[in-house]
Design an enzyme around this catalytic site. Structure first.
Site, mmCIF file in Angstrom:
data_model
loop_
_atom_site.group_PDB
_atom_site.id
_atom_site.type_symbol
_atom_site.label_atom_id
_atom_site.label_comp_id
_atom_site.label_asym_id
_atom_site.label_seq_id
_atom_site.Cartn_x
_atom_site.Cartn_y
_atom_site.Cartn_z
ATOM 1 N N ALA A 1 2.981 -19.839 -8.477
ATOM 2 C CA ALA A 1 1.881 -19.322 -7.652
ATOM 3 C C ALA A 1 2.406 -18.654 -6.389
ATOM 4 C CB ALA A 1 0.910 -20.453 -7.327
ATOM 5 N N ARG A 2 2.652 -19.436 -5.336
ATOM 6 C CA ARG A 2 3.175 -18.931 -4.072
ATOM 7 C C ARG A 2 4.164 -19.939 -3.506
ATOM 8 N NH1 ARG A 2 1.580 -14.865 -5.601
ATOM 9 N NH2 ARG A 2 0.207 -13.321 -4.605
ATOM 10 N N ARG B 1 -11.000 -31.197 -6.258
ATOM 11 C CA ARG B 1 -11.406 -30.188 -5.274
ATOM 12 C C ARG B 1 -12.834 -29.779 -5.590
ATOM 13 N NH1 ARG B 1 -10.882 -24.743 -7.029
ATOM 14 N NH2 ARG B 1 -9.899 -24.534 -9.074
ATOM 15 N N GLY C 1 -7.889 -22.928 -11.629
ATOM 16 C CA GLY C 1 -8.644 -21.691 -11.593
ATOM 17 C C GLY C 1 -8.421 -20.882 -12.850
ATOM 18 N N GLU D 1 10.690 -14.732 0.521
ATOM 19 C CA GLU D 1 11.231 -13.950 -0.583
ATOM 20 C C GLU D 1 11.685 -12.586 -0.065
ATOM 21 O OE1 GLU D 1 8.392 -15.788 -4.152
ATOM 22 O OE2 GLU D 1 8.115 -13.715 -3.486
ATOM 23 N N HIS E 1 10.325 -14.131 -8.776
ATOM 24 C CA HIS E 1 8.914 -13.759 -8.695
ATOM 25 C C HIS E 1 8.630 -12.588 -9.647
ATOM 26 C CE1 HIS E 1 5.190 -13.786 -5.815
ATOM 27 N NE2 HIS E 1 4.847 -13.623 -7.090
#
Length: 340
Positions: free
Chosen positions: A242-243, A183, A161, A272, A291
């Protein structure tokens, strides 16, 4: 009645200062808006009482906003995210409730891509191993920490992205082969960037460095699982900016402890902050950051400008630059109460 903005307390102090530094809250005042820091949320979501009386919320962290929540607070018309991620926000539900959601994707793109590049370079040169050897006086060990390097290696970017595309442009000149996962809609973008498209298992098997820049969704949760890790080379690395939920941490820990992959660079975990007994905290093969690796002065300036402009635009009935549920805008514009 004055347009009122609530600042989430997860990253802001009562005086409007934040852990990011000065984010220009005074611009809200100059635009004729009132603001205050909300009561701290209990758990992952604010309560209706926390949101009561606000037209907009500036959400610094990753609080959850559901349709039921915003329907219980009819004055609220805008949730503005400080950053790009929006997991935990029910975009369709908020749209049906007439609540606009915005984020700051352009401002986040380069700092986050550079964070991934930082971890890539650190792992490819075994920076932390060499650092520990030097600071502990083990100079005789320096021959044991030769990095894998980058020339001729394959970098697999999972999620091509905004951030992933920018990262592809940064790493391609380093002499690497860049691949991404199959994707919907990715082929045209990948072709324009000179990136190969592979199935996920093939990407895992061929990549020397797997870098996660994908959004966290129901379908991407634990995308890097035991099967993905089993397909990777024993010399390969996982990087996640990212996550945390994209990775099955138990499976990753097992792969690292058993030497089935070489290491990992993680700016994000799940949950987190991690618990004190999280095993990843003890592994020398892992570089961990809290993060916050992309939190540079550039990041704060650009993200703050973007989110404050979105709130001011919304307050005055103008379409903000980055709506996540844009179909709601026409309805939102009719129902929102513009700032006086």
């Amino acid at each position: 009645m004055t347009y009122r903005v609530g600042l989430t307390a997860d990253c802001a102090r009562p005086d409007g200062s934040t852990i990011f530094g000065d984010v220009g809250i005074d611009r809200l005042t100059a635009a004729g808006l009132e603001w205050e820091v909300m009561a701290p949320a209990v758990g992952h979501a604010p309560s209706p009482a926390d949101l009561d009386g606000y037209d907009a919320v500036l959400s610094f962290g990753h609080l959850h906003f559901s349709r039921d929540l915003v329907e219980a607070t009819p004055r609220l018309t805008h949730v503005a995210r400080f950053g790009a991620g929006h997991d935990g926000i029910d975009l369709d539900g908020l749209a049906r409730a007439g609540v606009l959601v915005t984020n700051t994707p352009v401002a986040v793109r380069r700092p986050l891509a550079l964070s991934a590049l930082t971890l890539l370079l650190a792992l490819s040169h075994r920076l932390m191993d060499n650092h520990r050897a030097a600071t502990s006086g083990r100079w005789s060990d320096r021959g044991q920490h030769r990095g894998l390097g980058l020339a001729g290696r394959t970098v697999g970017i999972v999620g091509l992205g905004s951030v992933g595309g920018d990262l592809a442009g940064l790493v391609a000149p380093l002499g690497v082969r860049v691949v991404t996962n199959e994707r919907a809609g990715v082929h045209e973008r990948a072709a324009a960037l000179g990136v190969e498209v592979l199935g996920l298992e093939q990407l895992a098997a061929e990549s020397d460095y797997v870098i996660l820049t994908a959004a966290l969704t129901d379908s991407s949760y634990h995308l890097v699982d035991a099967a993905f890790l089993a397909a990777m080379k024993p010399t390969a690395y996982v990087i996640n900016v990212a996550r945390g939920g994209l990775v099955d941490q138990a499976a990753l820990t097992a792969a690292l402890v058993e030497g089935r992959i070489a290491g990992a660079g993680l700016d994000v975990l799940d949950p987190e902050p991690p618990s004190a007994d999280e095993p990843l905290l003890t592994l020398d093969s892992v570089i961990l950051t809290p993060h916050a690796l992309c939190w540079t002065a550039d990041f704060t300036r650009e993200v703050a400008t973007s989110v404050i402009e979105a709130i001011i635009d919304g307050a005055h009935g103008r379409r903000p630059a980055h709506p996540l549920n844009p179909d709601v805008f026409a309805r939102w514009r009719r129902t929102a109460r513009p700032a006086s």
